[in-house]
Design an enzyme around this catalytic site. Structure first.
Site: not given
Ligand SMILES: C[S@@+](CC[C@H](N)C(=O)[O-])C[C@H]1O[C@@H](n2cnc3c(N)ncnc32)[C@H](O)[C@@H]1O
Length: 279
Positions: A42, A150
């Site tokens: 990532r 979030d």
């Protein structure tokens, strides 16, 4: 160690530990040894984009705390897997038990507050909103709101846009898609959440370990498949804070693989990963 022989960048134990500290500090997420490949995969993209040549340079950059790269690190590390009506028994319980009970209990204030904490790309919040609209359609003039938050700024933007492809909407059911997700002009395979759903929900970026601007009390909190990435102490801190924002009897829904055993005594189990705040 992930070596340059098979990878473009070297990720030494030391740099992996530095990244673990940073991620833990900024998100509460504990990265196990097994997550090294995932972290590499990532973040290698970020290194390339920033034209860096090593993870040591990347660590030094993020340790300097630039807001933008810190957010990029957070967005890269979070796991955002979700879908509409995931763990559907929770939505059934919301429709048949929780909301009717709240309707009786809140008849004098005519106010309800719900929170999808760790909402990812919004499927959980829209599923809650559908159930709320359907189960509470007869209530006029009530003050009913759903907060959806979030830490990942990208997923919050997707959630707020509320546009989903047919593949993502497959777990909604054709009748509900027709009712709640009108097609988007010029995008044959996409539908957008209706204004009726959107007007119930406020999407915000929020770190569960940062300051919380909201005061509650929340009648219902969905915090599902979020705390699996936190250690027990971090979970305790979080659920104690949530309990402070709920009244006795307030509902808390967590993910199918999560539990509050040895985490907090402030909630009691009342169903399948469903809890209510104690006195
Ligand atoms: C696997 S998704 C779960 C989505 C949804 N609740 C569900 O059950 O389908 C977990 C979400 O938690 C969010 N998250 C992780 N750490 C967080 C934190 N410290 N504060 C807020 N959200 C966080 C991630 O960004 C991710 O979108």
């Amino acid at each position: 160690m992930i070596s340059p022989a098979s990878h473009e960048f070297e990720l030494t134990d030391r740099e992996f530990d530095r990244l673990r500290v940073l991620v833990r500090e900024h998100t509460g997420i504990s990265l196990s040894d097994g997550k090294r490949e995932l972290v590499y995969g990532r973040l290698a993209r970020r290194l390339r984009r920033l034209k860096l040549t090593s993870f040591a340079e990347y660590c030094a950059l993020v340790e300097g705390r630039p807001a933008e790269e810190t957010q990029e690190l957070i967005n890269a590390i979070t796991t955002n897997l979700t879908h509409f009506f995931r763990e559907n028994y929770h939505f059934e319980q919301l429709a048949t038990e929780v909301l009717p009970q709240l309707e009786r209990e809140r008849s004098s204030t005519r106010r309800m507050r719900l929170w999808s904490a760790g909402c990812s790309t919004g499927e959980e919040a829209y599923s809650m909103a559908i159930v709320m609209r359907e189960a509470l359609a007869h209530l006029l003039g009530w003050d009913i709101k759903l907060l959806a938050t979030d830490i990942d700024s990208k997923v919050v933007a997707t959630a707020a846009a509320g546009i989903y492809g047919a593949d993502r909407l497959s777990s909604v059911g054709a009748e509900r898609v027709r009712r709640w997700f009108p097609p988007v002009a010029g995008r044959p395979d996409s539908s957008a959440a209706s204004d009726e759903l959107k007007s119930l929900i406020t999407f915000r970026q929020l770190n569960l370990f940062g300051p919380w601007p909201m005061k509650g009390p929340f009648d219902v909190i969905f915090c599902r498949n979020v705390v699996i990435y936190f250690d027990r102490d971090t979970q305790r801190t979080l659920f104690d804070r949530m309990a402070d924002l709920q009244e006795p009897g307030g509902w808390l829904f967590i993910g199918h693989s999560e539990n509050l055993f040895n985490v907090t005594q402030r909630y009691r189990l009342v169903g399948r990963t469903v809890y209510r705040r104690v006195e």
